[in-house]
Design a protein around this motif. Structure first.
Motif, PDB file in Angstrom:
ATOM      1  N   ARG A   1       0.845  -1.191   0.000  1.00 28.43           N
ATOM      2  CA  ARG A   1       0.000   0.000   0.000  1.00 28.43           C
ATOM      3  C   ARG A   1       0.878   1.238   0.000  1.00 28.43           C
ATOM      4  NH1 ARG A   1      -3.999   0.476   4.644  1.00 28.43           N
ATOM      5  NH2 ARG A   1      -4.220   2.575   3.879  1.00 28.43           N
ATOM      6  N   SER A   2       0.352   2.267  -0.617  1.00 29.41           N
ATOM      7  CA  SER A   2       1.040   3.548  -0.631  1.00 29.41           C
ATOM      8  C   SER A   2       0.823   4.225   0.716  1.00 29.41           C
ATOM      9  CB  SER A   2       0.493   4.414  -1.764  1.00 29.41           C
ATOM     10  OG  SER A   2       1.136   5.658  -1.774  1.00 29.41           O
ATOM     11  N   VAL A   3       1.911   4.615   1.368  1.00 26.57           N
ATOM     12  CA  VAL A   3       1.843   5.281   2.671  1.00 26.57           C
ATOM     13  C   VAL A   3       2.854   6.416   2.688  1.00 26.57           C
ATOM     14  CG1 VAL A   3       2.092   5.032   5.172  1.00 26.57           C
ATOM     15  CG2 VAL A   3       1.280   3.097   3.828  1.00 26.57           C
ATOM     16  N   ASN A   4       2.389   7.586   3.064  1.00 31.39           N
ATOM     17  CA  ASN A   4       3.276   8.727   3.294  1.00 31.39           C
ATOM     18  C   ASN A   4       3.320   8.936   4.801  1.00 31.39           C
ATOM     19  OD1 ASN A   4       4.530  11.175   3.652  1.00 31.39           O
ATOM     20  ND2 ASN A   4       3.412  12.216   2.025  1.00 31.39           N
ATOM     21  N   VAL A   5       4.424   8.585   5.431  1.00 38.65           N
ATOM     22  CA  VAL A   5       4.499   8.644   6.893  1.00 38.65           C
ATOM     23  C   VAL A   5       4.483  10.067   7.439  1.00 38.65           C
ATOM     24  CG1 VAL A   5       5.614   6.395   7.068  1.00 38.65           C
ATOM     25  CG2 VAL A   5       7.012   8.462   7.015  1.00 38.65           C
ATOM     26  N   LEU A   6       4.711  11.050   6.591  1.00 41.68           N
ATOM     27  CA  LEU A   6       4.638  12.443   7.042  1.00 41.68           C
ATOM     28  C   LEU A   6       3.226  12.999   6.936  1.00 41.68           C
ATOM     29  CD1 LEU A   6       7.970  13.801   5.545  1.00 41.68           C
ATOM     30  CD2 LEU A   6       7.497  13.012   7.877  1.00 41.68           C
ATOM     31  N   ASP A   7       2.316  12.224   6.380  1.00 46.00           N
ATOM     32  CA  ASP A   7       0.897  12.582   6.283  1.00 46.00           C
ATOM     33  C   ASP A   7       0.157  11.788   7.361  1.00 46.00           C
ATOM     34  OD1 ASP A   7      -1.862  12.506   5.688  1.00 46.00           O
ATOM     35  OD2 ASP A   7      -1.497  12.737   3.552  1.00 46.00           O
ATOM     36  N   THR A   8      -0.306  12.480   8.381  1.00 42.98           N
ATOM     37  CA  THR A   8      -0.933  11.831   9.529  1.00 42.98           C
ATOM     38  C   THR A   8      -2.088  10.925   9.131  1.00 42.98           C
ATOM     39  OG1 THR A   8      -0.342  13.767  10.842  1.00 42.98           O
ATOM     40  CG2 THR A   8      -1.933  12.274  11.813  1.00 42.98           C
ATOM     41  N   ALA A   9      -2.912  11.375   8.198  1.00 47.83           N
ATOM     42  CA  ALA A   9      -4.060  10.575   7.767  1.00 47.83           C
ATOM     43  C   ALA A   9      -3.611   9.310   7.044  1.00 47.83           C
ATOM     44  CB  ALA A   9      -4.980  11.404   6.876  1.00 47.83           C
ATOM     45  N   SER A  10      -2.628   9.431   6.177  1.00 46.17           N
ATOM     46  CA  SER A  10      -2.120   8.279   5.434  1.00 46.17           C
ATOM     47  C   SER A  10      -1.517   7.243   6.384  1.00 46.17           C
ATOM     48  CB  SER A  10      -1.072   8.747   4.419  1.00 46.17           C
ATOM     49  OG  SER A  10      -0.483   7.663   3.752  1.00 46.17           O
ATOM     50  N   LEU A  11      -0.700   7.694   7.303  1.00 46.18           N
ATOM     51  CA  LEU A  11      -0.065   6.792   8.260  1.00 46.18           C
ATOM     52  C   LEU A  11      -1.101   6.181   9.198  1.00 46.18           C
ATOM     53  CD1 LEU A  11       2.431   5.477   9.456  1.00 46.18           C
ATOM     54  CD2 LEU A  11       2.851   7.592  10.740  1.00 46.18           C
ATOM     55  N   GLY A  12      -2.031   6.981   9.672  1.00 51.15           N
ATOM     56  CA  GLY A  12      -3.075   6.476  10.558  1.00 51.15           C
ATOM     57  C   GLY A  12      -3.929   5.413   9.900  1.00 51.15           C
ATOM     58  N   ALA A  13      -4.269   5.615   8.628  1.00 54.35           N
ATOM     59  CA  ALA A  13      -5.073   4.627   7.903  1.00 54.35           C
ATOM     60  C   ALA A  13      -4.317   3.313   7.753  1.00 54.35           C
ATOM     61  CB  ALA A  13      -5.464   5.173   6.536  1.00 54.35           C
ATOM     62  N   ALA A  14      -3.033   3.385   7.491  1.00 53.13           N
ATOM     63  CA  ALA A  14      -2.224   2.167   7.363  1.00 53.13           C
ATOM     64  C   ALA A  14      -2.120   1.442   8.699  1.00 53.13           C
ATOM     65  CB  ALA A  14      -0.844   2.509   6.821  1.00 53.13           C
ATOM     66  N   LEU A  15      -1.939   2.179   9.765  1.00 55.30           N
ATOM     67  CA  LEU A  15      -1.814   1.571  11.095  1.00 55.30           C
ATOM     68  C   LEU A  15      -3.127   0.982  11.598  1.00 55.30           C
ATOM     69  CD1 LEU A  15       0.487   4.201  12.819  1.00 55.30           C
ATOM     70  CD2 LEU A  15       1.077   1.826  12.277  1.00 55.30           C
ATOM     71  N   ALA A  16      -4.249   1.473  11.107  1.00 54.44           N
ATOM     72  CA  ALA A  16      -5.555   0.981  11.545  1.00 54.44           C
ATOM     73  C   ALA A  16      -5.741  -0.494  11.216  1.00 54.44           C
ATOM     74  CB  ALA A  16      -6.663   1.811  10.908  1.00 54.44           C
ATOM     75  N   ASN A  17      -4.998  -0.998  10.247  1.00 58.36           N
ATOM     76  CA  ASN A  17      -5.120  -2.395   9.830  1.00 58.36           C
ATOM     77  C   ASN A  17      -3.963  -3.254  10.336  1.00 58.36           C
ATOM     78  OD1 ASN A  17      -7.487  -1.947   8.246  1.00 58.36           O
ATOM     79  ND2 ASN A  17      -6.186  -0.943   6.740  1.00 58.36           N
ATOM     80  N   ALA A  18      -3.246  -2.791  11.345  1.00 64.82           N
ATOM     81  CA  ALA A  18      -2.047  -3.508  11.788  1.00 64.82           C
ATOM     82  C   ALA A  18      -2.067  -3.785  13.283  1.00 64.82           C
ATOM     83  CB  ALA A  18      -0.802  -2.690  11.440  1.00 64.82           C
ATOM     84  N   ASP A  19      -1.425  -4.889  13.650  1.00 69.72           N
ATOM     85  CA  ASP A  19      -1.169  -5.190  15.056  1.00 69.72           C
ATOM     86  C   ASP A  19       0.237  -4.744  15.435  1.00 69.72           C
ATOM     87  OD1 ASP A  19      -3.643  -6.702  15.468  1.00 69.72           O
ATOM     88  OD2 ASP A  19      -2.715  -8.242  14.211  1.00 69.72           O
ATOM     89  N   VAL A  20       1.126  -4.744  14.431  1.00 67.02           N
ATOM     90  CA  VAL A  20       2.543  -4.462  14.621  1.00 67.02           C
ATOM     91  C   VAL A  20       3.024  -3.627  13.443  1.00 67.02           C
ATOM     92  CG1 VAL A  20       4.848  -5.511  14.707  1.00 67.02           C
ATOM     93  CG2 VAL A  20       2.927  -6.665  15.793  1.00 67.02           C
ATOM     94  N   VAL A  21       3.893  -2.647  13.713  1.00 67.10           N
ATOM     95  CA  VAL A  21       4.544  -1.920  12.635  1.00 67.10           C
ATOM     96  C   VAL A  21       6.049  -2.077  12.788  1.00 67.10           C
ATOM     97  CG1 VAL A  21       4.519   0.318  13.859  1.00 67.10           C
ATOM     98  CG2 VAL A  21       4.713   0.269  11.370  1.00 67.10           C
ATOM     99  N   ILE A  22       6.707  -2.356  11.677  1.00 68.17           N
ATOM    100  CA  ILE A  22       8.166  -2.442  11.638  1.00 68.17           C
ATOM    101  C   ILE A  22       8.658  -1.287  10.781  1.00 68.17           C
ATOM    102  CG2 ILE A  22      10.169  -3.799  10.922  1.00 68.17           C
ATOM    103  CD1 ILE A  22       8.401  -6.309  11.262  1.00 68.17           C
ATOM    104  N   ASN A  23       9.572  -0.508  11.318  1.00 69.08           N
ATOM    105  CA  ASN A  23      10.098   0.650  10.609  1.00 69.08           C
ATOM    106  C   ASN A  23      11.419   0.291   9.932  1.00 69.08           C
ATOM    107  OD1 ASN A  23      10.905   3.139   9.692  1.00 69.08           O
ATOM    108  ND2 ASN A  23      11.280   3.993  11.712  1.00 69.08           N
TER     109      ASN A  23
END
Length: 92
Positions: free
Chosen positions: A48-70
């Motif tokens: 998925r396309s994610v812009n981590v500097l865009d709060t909405a984009s990052l929040g939407a991606a995290l909404a579907n995750a249990d874990v995030v790896i940077n």
């Protein structure tokens, strides 16, 4: 099954993708803002396309995750860690 969001489709992200994508305990999704980098991810892996500097984009991606790896550059760590805390998602 744990839902893992891997941020970064570059060299490190690609290596992590290879390690996790074959494990049935994880549903892996690789996120990056670079569509070309995402195109190099094996087709068996969600992207998925994610812009981590865009709060909405990052929040939407995290909404579907249990874990995030940077696997992004270190200067992007703080906004990702803050968003993960806010979303109650484990951060690595």
């Amino acid at each position: 099954m744990k839902r893992v969001l891997l941020l970064g489709a570059g060299n490190i992200g690609g290596a992590i993708t290879e390690l996790l994508s074959g494990d049935p305990d994880y549903e892996l999704c690789v996120g990056d803002r670079d569509e070309r980098a995402l195109g190099a991810i094996p087709s068996r892996v969600l992207t998925r396309s994610v812009n981590v500097l865009d709060t909405a984009s990052l929040g939407a991606a995290l909404a579907n995750a249990d874990v995030v790896i940077n696997a992004l550059p270190y200067d992007l760590s703080l906004p990702i860690a803050r968003a993960a805390r806010e979303a109650k998602v484990h951060y690595f």
